[in-house]
Structures are given as C-alpha cells and as structure tokens.
Scaffold this motif. Sequence first.
Motif, PDB file in Angstrom:
ATOM      1  N   ALA A  31      -5.617   0.645  13.136  1.00 35.78           N
ATOM      2  CA  ALA A  31      -4.127   0.771  13.341  1.00 35.78           C
ATOM      3  C   ALA A  31      -3.966   1.850  14.261  1.00 35.78           C
ATOM      4  N   ARG A  32      -2.804   1.683  15.128  1.00 32.48           N
ATOM      5  CA  ARG A  32      -2.585   2.843  15.931  1.00 32.48           C
ATOM      6  C   ARG A  32      -1.114   3.320  15.917  1.00 32.48           C
ATOM      7  N   PRO A  33      -1.202   4.725  15.794  1.00 29.26           N
ATOM      8  CA  PRO A  33       0.294   5.219  15.842  1.00 29.26           C
ATOM      9  C   PRO A  33       0.799   4.798  16.852  1.00 29.26           C
ATOM     10  N   ILE A  34       2.380   4.721  16.567  1.00 30.42           N
ATOM     11  CA  ILE A  34       2.981   4.047  17.481  1.00 30.42           C
ATOM     12  C   ILE A  34       3.258   5.026  19.113  1.00 30.42           C
ATOM     13  N   LEU A  35       3.335   6.119  18.554  1.00 33.23           N
ATOM     14  CA  LEU A  35       3.235   7.010  19.867  1.00 33.23           C
ATOM     15  C   LEU A  35       2.114   7.086  20.929  1.00 33.23           C
ATOM     16  N   ASP A  36       1.043   6.696  20.257  1.00 32.68           N
ATOM     17  CA  ASP A  36      -0.388   6.809  20.881  1.00 32.68           C
ATOM     18  C   ASP A  36      -0.340   5.571  22.027  1.00 32.68           C
ATOM     19  N   GLU A  96       4.921  -2.125   6.909  1.00 34.38           N
ATOM     20  CA  GLU A  96       3.675  -1.562   6.995  1.00 34.38           C
ATOM     21  C   GLU A  96       3.490  -0.527   8.317  1.00 34.38           C
ATOM     22  N   THR A  97       4.268  -1.019   9.425  1.00 35.81           N
ATOM     23  CA  THR A  97       4.066  -0.272  10.701  1.00 35.81           C
ATOM     24  C   THR A  97       5.512  -0.100  11.047  1.00 35.81           C
ATOM     25  N   ALA A  98       6.449   0.275  10.191  1.00 37.05           N
ATOM     26  CA  ALA A  98       7.924   0.467  10.524  1.00 37.05           C
ATOM     27  C   ALA A  98       7.789   1.901  11.267  1.00 37.05           C
ATOM     28  N   TYR A  99       8.886   2.015  12.132  1.00 38.87           N
ATOM     29  CA  TYR A  99       9.225   3.272  12.706  1.00 38.87           C
ATOM     30  C   TYR A  99      10.652   3.497  12.445  1.00 38.87           C
ATOM     31  N   HIS A 100      11.134   4.516  11.899  1.00 39.67           N
ATOM     32  CA  HIS A 100      12.663   4.784  11.732  1.00 39.67           C
ATOM     33  C   HIS A 100      13.113   6.187  12.136  1.00 39.67           C
ATOM     34  N   GLY A 101      12.050   6.722  12.431  1.00 39.05           N
ATOM     35  CA  GLY A 101      12.621   8.215  13.273  1.00 39.05           C
ATOM     36  C   GLY A 101      11.987   9.198  12.827  1.00 39.05           C
ATOM     37  N   ASN A 102      12.330  10.366  13.201  1.00 39.13           N
ATOM     38  CA  ASN A 102      11.543  11.746  13.432  1.00 39.13           C
ATOM     39  C   ASN A 102      12.239  12.889  12.423  1.00 39.13           C
ATOM     40  N   THR A 103      13.098  12.711  11.582  1.00 35.96           N
ATOM     41  CA  THR A 103      13.470  13.796  10.763  1.00 35.96           C
ATOM     42  C   THR A 103      12.322  13.727   9.475  1.00 35.96           C
ATOM     43  N   GLY A 104      12.427  14.891   8.710  1.00 29.46           N
ATOM     44  CA  GLY A 104      11.322  14.931   7.666  1.00 29.46           C
ATOM     45  C   GLY A 104      11.549  13.683   6.702  1.00 29.46           C
ATOM     46  N   LEU A 105      12.642  13.404   6.289  1.00 37.71           N
ATOM     47  CA  LEU A 105      12.901  12.296   5.218  1.00 37.71           C
ATOM     48  C   LEU A 105      12.544  11.014   6.071  1.00 37.71           C
ATOM     49  N   VAL A 106      12.770  10.742   7.243  1.00 34.39           N
ATOM     50  CA  VAL A 106      12.873   9.510   8.025  1.00 34.39           C
ATOM     51  C   VAL A 106      11.293   9.201   8.357  1.00 34.39           C
ATOM     52  N   THR A 107      10.564  10.307   8.784  1.00 34.23           N
ATOM     53  CA  THR A 107       8.965  10.272   8.860  1.00 34.23           C
ATOM     54  C   THR A 107       8.343   9.730   7.798  1.00 34.23           C
ATOM     55  N   GLU A 108       8.939  10.231   6.585  1.00 31.88           N
ATOM     56  CA  GLU A 108       8.125   9.796   5.358  1.00 31.88           C
ATOM     57  C   GLU A 108       8.337   8.290   5.175  1.00 31.88           C
ATOM     58  N   VAL A 109       9.413   7.667   5.739  1.00 33.65           N
ATOM     59  CA  VAL A 109       9.531   6.036   5.654  1.00 33.65           C
ATOM     60  C   VAL A 109       9.075   5.530   6.859  1.00 33.65           C
ATOM     61  N   SER A 110       8.231   6.140   7.859  1.00 38.29           N
ATOM     62  CA  SER A 110       7.602   5.711   9.101  1.00 38.29           C
ATOM     63  C   SER A 110       6.276   5.833   9.200  1.00 38.29           C
ATOM     64  N   PRO A 111       5.548   4.739   8.420  1.00 36.18           N
ATOM     65  CA  PRO A 111       4.302   4.641   8.423  1.00 36.18           C
ATOM     66  C   PRO A 111       3.524   4.629   9.823  1.00 36.18           C
ATOM     67  N   SER A 112       4.210   4.320  10.748  1.00 41.91           N
ATOM     68  CA  SER A 112       3.400   4.112  12.178  1.00 41.91           C
ATOM     69  C   SER A 112       3.306   5.532  12.632  1.00 41.91           C
ATOM     70  N   SER A 113       4.060   6.519  12.292  1.00 44.07           N
ATOM     71  CA  SER A 113       4.087   7.771  12.778  1.00 44.07           C
ATOM     72  C   SER A 113       2.959   8.572  12.388  1.00 44.07           C
ATOM     73  N   THR A 135       0.894  -1.235   0.345  1.00 43.90           N
ATOM     74  CA  THR A 135      -0.066  -0.133  -0.123  1.00 43.90           C
ATOM     75  C   THR A 135       0.938   1.222   0.130  1.00 43.90           C
ATOM     76  N   THR A 136       0.521   2.345  -0.310  1.00 45.75           N
ATOM     77  CA  THR A 136       1.180   3.573  -0.215  1.00 45.75           C
ATOM     78  C   THR A 136       0.654   4.569   0.777  1.00 45.75           C
ATOM     79  N   SER A 137      -0.519   4.020   1.388  1.00 45.28           N
ATOM     80  CA  SER A 137      -0.926   4.834   2.645  1.00 45.28           C
ATOM     81  C   SER A 137      -1.020   3.972   3.753  1.00 45.28           C
ATOM     82  N   PRO A 138      -0.714   4.559   4.822  1.00 47.76           N
ATOM     83  CA  PRO A 138      -0.661   3.749   6.290  1.00 47.76           C
ATOM     84  C   PRO A 138      -1.837   3.136   6.567  1.00 47.76           C
TER      85      PRO A 138
END
Length: 441
Positions: free
Chosen positions: A10-15, A153-170, A2-5
């Motif tokens: 599904a729950r955002p990881i920080l929630d 699909e539920t990855a978290y890789h961090g918090n920069t702009g670029l990395v948030t784009e590859v962190s669907p769980s955020s 999928t291209t959308s989270p």
Amino acid sequence: MTTSPPRDGARPILDMNAFDPATTGSAAVQRRLSNFGAASVLFYRQPIEMVSAKGAWMTAKDGTRYLDFYNNVPSVGHSHPKVAQAVAEQIQKINIHTRYIVPIVDTYIEALKSHLPEPLSNIAMTCSGSEANDLAIRVAQAATGGQGIIVTETAYHGNTGLVTEVSPSSLKRGSLPPHVITVPPPSRHHYGSEIAKGFRTSVETALAEFARRGIRPAALLVDSIFSSDGIFADPPGFLTDAVATIRAAGGLFIADEVQPGFGRTGEAFWGFERHGIIPDLVTMGKPMGNGFPMAALAARPEYLDRFCADVGYFNTFGGNPVAAAAGLAVLEVIRDEALQANARTIGALLQDGLREIAAVDARVSDVRGAGLFIGIDLSDEHSGHPDPDLTVRVMDAMRQQAVLIGAAGRYGATLKVRPPLCLNEAEAAQFITCFKTALSR
Ligand SMILES: Cc1ncc(COP(=O)(O)O)c(C=O)c1O
C-alpha cells in the motif's frame, strides 16, 4: 477489518506521484526543499513551476499550458472572475472575525443551507477540511459519549493530530490507535455484487471489535465518494444499511464532503445525497471557496449544543466576510453556469470514452465514478493485479502531453480524474486522446 494501516504494497497518499527529495531538482526545487524541509510535497519527478491559471488550464513558467484534470479546489474554474471580484470587493470593505455581525456571512450561510437537508441547520465555519473533520469528531464524541471511529482502510480526512489518527493513508509506519478501526471500502472488489450488505457487515464487525475492546462507538466517518480509497460511487444507496447500523449502535454518521461536495458528482450537490441519506454531521472544504481557504461543519443543532456545553469553539479566520463573499460567488457560479449539470454531461462523455478504451485494452480494468469524479483502475494485463508502476508511467506520459492527473487507491493504481466542473467537450476529448497515447507508450 484491521487496526493497522495495510502495508502490503500500500502507498501513503502523499507519496503518490510525488517528487523524490532524495533526487536532485532544479534551483527552484532546491529552494523549496530548503524552505519546507521534510514537510515538502511536490507533484512529479520533475516538479512544475506554475505562473497562472484560467478555466481548466494552468500555465507553467516555460509557457506550457497544462490541462488540469487533478485539482478539486478551483472547481468552478481557475481564477474565476466572479470569485476574484467578490473577494477583491469584500477585502476592500471589511474583513473581520465572526464575533461581529457582518450580514454577508449570514447571507452566505443561508445560501449554503439551502443546499443542505433541513435538520443540518447549524454551520461552524473553519479554514480547512482538516479543522472541519477535527471538530466533527469531537462533536460526535461529545454527543454520543463514545470514542470509537470507523473509517475506510485507505481514507484521508486531514492533517490535525486527531484527524491523522483516522487517516490510515497518511501513516507510513506504526498502527492506528485502539479507538480507530478500518473497514474495506464499499467496492465490487471487496463485496462483489452485494456492496451495501458487505459494507454493512464490515461495520457490524468493527462494532463487535469495539465492544470487545470496551470502546463505545462515536461515528462512522466516510468520504462519500471514497476518493483516496479509489473512488466508489455505485450503486447509489450502498451506504444506507451501514448508516442505520452505526446509528443503531449509538454512533453518528459523518459525511466528509470535502471531495464530492458542491456538484462534482453531477447527479447531486453532495455525495451523500446520491445515497439518499441524511447525515448527522457533514464536513466540506476544498471547492467551497474556489481557492479561498474555507471549510465548514454542518450539524444538527442538538449535537453542537451538547459539544458547546462542554467547551467553547471559536475560529479566528473561519467564516470571515471575505470567505463568505468567495463562497457566495462559488454558489452563484455553480447555479448560473449550470456546473452540476455540466459535470453530469461531460462526466458521462468521459466515462463513455474511457469504457471504449477499456473494451480493447485489458490494462484498463475498471472505469467508475459519478459526474466529474472518475476512477480508472490500471492492472497488469496478464495477472490482473493492480499496476502502480504502469499508473506512474501513464501519469508521466500524460504530463508529457500537458495533461495533469493524479492517483488514488490502496496501491496507487487508480487514476483519479477530477477536472474543474467547467470542463468542456473539447477538453474531455483531448483527455481521451492523450490517455490513449499514454497507454501506447
Ligand atoms: C476527503 C478529505 N477530507 C478532508 C481533507 C482535508 O482537507 P484540508 O486539506 O483542507 O485540511 C481532504 C484533503 O485532501 C480530503 O480529501
């Protein structure tokens, strides 16, 4: 794919397991909210004020001693005296950036490299795992000339702009950019007994979609223990085919070792090692300094060469001598206290105890993991569906018994068991007892 989270419950990881700022809290909580604003994330419906920590234990302001089963930062034990001493000694001597030579920095990098496969001989030191992943993505894009990144699909890789784009769980709303495609994690739930084949096929499908979009692939980026996806470790080797597939398409394989690195999985020092693969790029962080903020990217030199031909890279605090002292102490403690072996032994004890519970309680629908990184799925006993409400109740009931634990997975219905590597048998037994009690409430 999928291209959308996924937002189907599904729950955002920080929630997960977070304090709800819409409710009122203590004066200390209100103070925090007024300082941090909307960027505040606190654990628990009633957040805990901590004052000190040692080994696997944290002590709260009210004197309660909590057994820490959640924290992957003080991995060799909270406030480890050797790490504290190394940091204190170095900061009194010199602490400066890497544009001067201070030998402890190279001593540390050589010690770190002794744990890495030979081709990964260049290390770029950073301060956070996010920075390391940000750099890894840029290096991969420069090295391949591609842009496309495949993540779970539920990855978290961090918090920069670029990395948030590859962190669907955020993501709480919106969709991923076209150059990011998600694949289901390598789990039995998604692929049955053919996990390696299924995961490879998902990567092939994502590559075909990139081709359709006219986007060249740059990398497959995975956390090699899939911690935010729900912890998937077995069978070892399930990544091999997917890695070959991304490479055949001209992309790189980036192993995010921020969670499984530094011995946690027991069987190996790195998560990727369990799968018998050598990544093109490896990122690491969290346990690396046992609380001292430090992280790194390990790279094959040719990829870093290619990147640095286009842009300069300098990190003011990355690789400072105090970080090197902390990191060196961490590596020494892991070796001297045989913490990787301890993770294997105590992790096996925990898994045995948890499986005994699962055998008699249908709500505990799966127990899996490696070393001291274990996932426990909680499900509705009648429907068999993931049960995030039960998970929250169990986390709260554990907290009432002074055991701290978190959640993961797409629906937040996987308990994430991740205590310090110095955990002993008695502490593991205490966890099992408290877990039984929590389920009975
Ligand atoms: C797998 C993974 N990668 C990267 C990061 C980001 O690391 P940091 O918070 O140090 O930026 C995290 C943080 O939780 C993580 O779990």
